[in-house]
Design a protein around this motif. Structure first.
Motif, PDB file in Angstrom:
ATOM      1  N   LEU A 159       0.829  -1.198   0.000  1.00 16.69           N
ATOM      2  CA  LEU A 159       0.000   0.000   0.000  1.00 16.69           C
ATOM      3  C   LEU A 159       0.871   1.258   0.000  1.00 16.69           C
ATOM      4  O   LEU A 159       0.586   2.222  -0.706  1.00 16.69           O
ATOM      5  CB  LEU A 159      -0.943  -0.002   1.206  1.00 16.69           C
ATOM      6  CG  LEU A 159      -1.939   1.154   1.288  1.00 16.69           C
ATOM      7  CD1 LEU A 159      -2.904   1.117   0.103  1.00 16.69           C
ATOM      8  CD2 LEU A 159      -2.699   1.103   2.596  1.00 16.69           C
ATOM      9  N   ALA A 160       1.937   1.251   0.783  1.00 18.58           N
ATOM     10  CA  ALA A 160       2.849   2.390   0.813  1.00 18.58           C
ATOM     11  C   ALA A 160       3.521   2.578  -0.539  1.00 18.58           C
ATOM     12  O   ALA A 160       3.690   3.706  -1.016  1.00 18.58           O
ATOM     13  CB  ALA A 160       3.897   2.196   1.907  1.00 18.58           C
ATOM     14  N   GLY A 161       3.877   1.475  -1.176  1.00 22.90           N
ATOM     15  CA  GLY A 161       4.490   1.559  -2.506  1.00 22.90           C
ATOM     16  C   GLY A 161       3.532   2.096  -3.546  1.00 22.90           C
ATOM     17  O   GLY A 161       3.919   2.878  -4.429  1.00 22.90           O
ATOM     18  N   GLU A 162       2.272   1.679  -3.449  1.00 21.09           N
ATOM     19  CA  GLU A 162       1.258   2.204  -4.378  1.00 21.09           C
ATOM     20  C   GLU A 162       1.058   3.707  -4.176  1.00 21.09           C
ATOM     21  O   GLU A 162       0.890   4.457  -5.144  1.00 21.09           O
ATOM     22  CB  GLU A 162      -0.073   1.476  -4.184  1.00 21.09           C
ATOM     23  CG  GLU A 162      -0.079   0.038  -4.662  1.00 21.09           C
ATOM     24  CD  GLU A 162      -0.011  -0.053  -6.170  1.00 21.09           C
ATOM     25  OE1 GLU A 162      -0.605   0.799  -6.849  1.00 21.09           O
ATOM     26  OE2 GLU A 162       0.657  -0.975  -6.659  1.00 21.09           O
ATOM     27  N   GLY A 163       1.070   4.136  -2.936  1.00 19.56           N
ATOM     28  CA  GLY A 163       0.935   5.560  -2.658  1.00 19.56           C
ATOM     29  C   GLY A 163       2.102   6.357  -3.217  1.00 19.56           C
ATOM     30  O   GLY A 163       1.926   7.415  -3.826  1.00 19.56           O
ATOM     31  N   ALA A 164       3.312   5.841  -3.013  1.00 17.09           N
ATOM     32  CA  ALA A 164       4.499   6.524  -3.540  1.00 17.09           C
ATOM     33  C   ALA A 164       4.515   6.515  -5.062  1.00 17.09           C
ATOM     34  O   ALA A 164       4.926   7.488  -5.694  1.00 17.09           O
ATOM     35  CB  ALA A 164       5.761   5.865  -2.986  1.00 17.09           C
ATOM     36  N   ALA A 165       4.054   5.427  -5.661  1.00 15.28           N
ATOM     37  CA  ALA A 165       4.021   5.345  -7.128  1.00 15.28           C
ATOM     38  C   ALA A 165       2.954   6.253  -7.722  1.00 15.28           C
ATOM     39  O   ALA A 165       3.044   6.643  -8.892  1.00 15.28           O
ATOM     40  CB  ALA A 165       3.773   3.896  -7.556  1.00 15.28           C
TER      41      ALA A 165
END
Length: 104
Positions: free
Chosen positions: A74-80
């Motif tokens: 989820l954090a990676g999706e937010g950063a992406a």
């Protein structure tokens, strides 16, 4: 005599082409009474895109905060999502300049 006819025909053709080209490329002109309406709609869309950009960046930040522990996906999706939001804002910002440069 034949050469003079050919040169006259070529000169006539060049003159006709330049005359037609000048008439087929007029400057943009808004229809009477629609200039204010068009400006108003563009202002509405810019305002909506500002709100969408703010909400998009906030959503990316919230996803990164929630995904900090045990939800790294989820954090990676937010950063992406941040570059996509910034790219969308850039397109909205540059839209008038891009369209104007292509059309004119």
């Amino acid at each position: 005599m034949f050469e003079s006819l050919v040169s006259r025909a070529a000169a006539l053709r060049e003159g006709a082409v330049s005359y037609l080209a000048a008439d087929l490329d007029p400057a943009p002109k808004p229809p009477p009474g629609l200039e204010a309406v068009a400006q108003e709609w563009i202002a509405y869309v810019k305002w909506i895109s500002i709100i969408a950009g703010i909400l998009g960046l906030m959503a990316c930040g919230i996803m990164m905060m929630i995904g900090r522990r045990n939800r790294s996906h989820l954090a990676g999706e937010g950063a992406a999502g941040i570059p996509w939001v910034l790219a969308g804002l850039s397109v909205v910002t540059l839209a008038a300049g891009i369209v104007t440069s292509i059309i004119s």
